[in-house]
Write an enzyme that holds these catalytic residues in place. Structure first.
Site, PDB file in Angstrom:
ATOM      1  N   GLU A 120      -1.537   8.817   5.208  1.00 13.19           N
ATOM      2  CA  GLU A 120      -0.179   8.243   5.206  1.00 13.19           C
ATOM      3  C   GLU A 120       0.758   9.078   6.080  1.00 13.19           C
ATOM      4  O   GLU A 120       1.973   8.965   5.951  1.00 13.19           O
ATOM      5  CB  GLU A 120       0.382   8.173   3.777  1.00 13.19           C
ATOM      6  CG  GLU A 120      -0.406   7.302   2.810  1.00 13.19           C
ATOM      7  CD  GLU A 120      -0.037   5.813   2.875  1.00 13.19           C
ATOM      8  OE1 GLU A 120       0.762   5.443   3.757  1.00 13.19           O
ATOM      9  OE2 GLU A 120      -0.574   5.042   2.067  1.00 13.19           O
ATOM     10  N   HIS A 143       4.269  10.599  -2.526  1.00 18.71           N
ATOM     11  CA  HIS A 143       3.715   9.292  -2.876  1.00 18.71           C
ATOM     12  C   HIS A 143       2.710   9.509  -3.989  1.00 18.71           C
ATOM     13  O   HIS A 143       1.849  10.391  -3.902  1.00 18.71           O
ATOM     14  CB  HIS A 143       3.045   8.638  -1.655  1.00 18.71           C
ATOM     15  CG  HIS A 143       2.137   7.519  -2.048  1.00 18.71           C
ATOM     16  ND1 HIS A 143       2.582   6.434  -2.764  1.00 18.71           N
ATOM     17  CD2 HIS A 143       0.805   7.325  -1.872  1.00 18.71           C
ATOM     18  CE1 HIS A 143       1.566   5.625  -2.997  1.00 18.71           C
ATOM     19  NE2 HIS A 143       0.466   6.143  -2.463  1.00 18.71           N
ATOM     20  N   HIS A 145       0.793   7.450  -7.862  1.00 19.26           N
ATOM     21  CA  HIS A 145       0.407   6.191  -8.510  1.00 19.26           C
ATOM     22  C   HIS A 145       0.721   6.235 -10.008  1.00 19.26           C
ATOM     23  O   HIS A 145      -0.206   6.273 -10.829  1.00 19.26           O
ATOM     24  CB  HIS A 145      -1.097   5.940  -8.322  1.00 19.26           C
ATOM     25  CG  HIS A 145      -1.582   5.884  -6.905  1.00 19.26           C
ATOM     26  ND1 HIS A 145      -2.909   6.049  -6.557  1.00 19.26           N
ATOM     27  CD2 HIS A 145      -0.924   5.651  -5.746  1.00 19.26           C
ATOM     28  CE1 HIS A 145      -3.045   5.928  -5.238  1.00 19.26           C
ATOM     29  NE2 HIS A 145      -1.854   5.704  -4.721  1.00 19.26           N
ATOM     30  N   HIS A 216       0.933  -0.762  -6.117  1.00 22.02           N
ATOM     31  CA  HIS A 216       0.334   0.417  -5.494  1.00 22.02           C
ATOM     32  C   HIS A 216       0.877   1.738  -6.061  1.00 22.02           C
ATOM     33  O   HIS A 216       0.109   2.525  -6.605  1.00 22.02           O
ATOM     34  CB  HIS A 216       0.522   0.338  -3.968  1.00 22.02           C
ATOM     35  CG  HIS A 216      -0.062   1.499  -3.219  1.00 22.02           C
ATOM     36  ND1 HIS A 216      -0.193   1.525  -1.856  1.00 22.02           N
ATOM     37  CD2 HIS A 216      -0.536   2.695  -3.645  1.00 22.02           C
ATOM     38  CE1 HIS A 216      -0.738   2.662  -1.474  1.00 22.02           C
ATOM     39  NE2 HIS A 216      -0.951   3.390  -2.546  1.00 22.02           N
TER      40      HIS A 216
HETATM   41  O1  2HA Z   1      -3.721   8.909   0.416  1.00 19.15           O
HETATM   42  O2  2HA Z   1      -2.579   7.114  -2.143  1.00 19.15           O
HETATM   43  O3  2HA Z   1      -1.876   5.263  -0.389  1.00 19.15           O
HETATM   44  C1  2HA Z   1      -4.012   8.284  -0.753  1.00 19.15           C
HETATM   45  C2  2HA Z   1      -3.072   7.187  -1.042  1.00 19.15           C
HETATM   46  C3  2HA Z   1      -2.767   6.213   0.008  1.00 19.15           C
HETATM   47 ZN    ZN Z   2      -1.458   5.393  -2.653  1.00 21.11          ZN
END
Ligand code: 2HA
Ligand code: ZN
Length: 271
Positions: A120, A143, A145, A216
């Protein structure tokens, strides 16, 4: 044992320690399965002469566009395919420091090892470029999850502008106080794509510090990585209260409009 750039650089080491600490939290919270999630931090403020004169460990690589505000900047980046749980123990073996070259279109890895940066990278670097273009003091982007927030993004009604912001703010007073700009929403787009990077910047530019990537994860920015993490953590707390209430069989009442307005006045919040 090879030398690390963190040796004799206590301020930079403290910054990377924060990244490692946050990476450990992401794993413990179950937000970072396998190599999930990414962290990049602008460390230019800690790049002394010695660090600036380090040779490249590899040929220059394209950053996937021209990002003029990044010229000559230094970033710590999680490595591609690396795991947060490993990064928490060994940040310099699971991430690396890159320098953006004077053409603002290529980077080179300078330390500690030739660990290739995150998939990313284009989206993270475009966000840093955007932040610098606005004169922002933010250095960190995250970022991850978070399960509860990703689950909520599977419900169409929650994706309209500021529906989740209002719902999450109303679950516990702290959420509005510590995530005062709310939660932006970005419709589903391919991970790692330029379109996702552009949509993220559009949402950040509507004055959000945290945006939800539909089905996501989230993308958050802050003055440092701990601040970015804390905002996501606070939003997740609200999501858990909502889901806990629903699983006990009732729809939570939520704080009233008047109670939320009172919070804004007392804490001098922008919205
Ligand atoms: O790099 O979560 O969206 C791992 C991720 C990509
Ligand atoms: Zn991701």
């Amino acid at each position: 044992m090879m030398q690390s750039i963190l040796e004799n650089r206590p301020a930079l080491e403290a910054e990377i320690r924060k990244v490692a600490e946050v990476a450990g939290y992401l794993w413990q919270k179950g937000w970072a399965e396998r190599n999930g999630g990414n962290i990049t931090v602008n460390i230019t403020a800690w790049a002394d002469e010695g660090l600036r004169s380090l040779p490249a460990l590899q040929e220059p690589q394209p950053i996937g566009g021209e990002l003029p505000y990044l010229k000559g900047m230094y970033f710590y980046c999680k490595g591609t395919n690396k795991r947060m749980r490993d990064l928490s123990r060994q940040p310099m073996q699971n991430g690396s420091v890159i320098r953006i070259l004077d053409d603002a279109a290529h980077y080179e890895i300078i330390a500690d090892e030739a660990v290739k940066p995150t998939s990313e990278l284009p989206s993270h670097l475009s966000v840093h470029n955007y932040l610098l273009s606005k004169g922002s003091a933010y250095t960190a982007s995250l970022h991850t999850h978070p399960t509860e927030l990703v689950a909520m993004s599977h419900h169409r009604e929650f994706l309209a502008k500021d529906v989740l912001t209002q719902l999450l703010w109303s679950m516990i007073p702290e959420t509005k106080a510590f995530c005062p700009k709310g939660l932006g929403v970005v419709p589903y787009l391919l991970p790692g794509s330029v379109e996702l990077a552009e949509a993220t910047i559009r949402s950040l530019s509507e004055n959000y510090d945290v945006v939800l990537w539909e089905k996501h994860g989230v993308f958050a920015v802050g003055e440092d990585i701990m601040e970015a993490f804390d905002m996501v953590d606070t939003l997740v707390k609200s999501a858990q209260i909502y889901q806990c209430s629903r699983s006990m069989g009732f729809v939570p009442e939520g704080m009233s409009e008047a109670q939320l307005r009172e919070m804004s006045a007392a804490f001098h919040l922008p919205k």
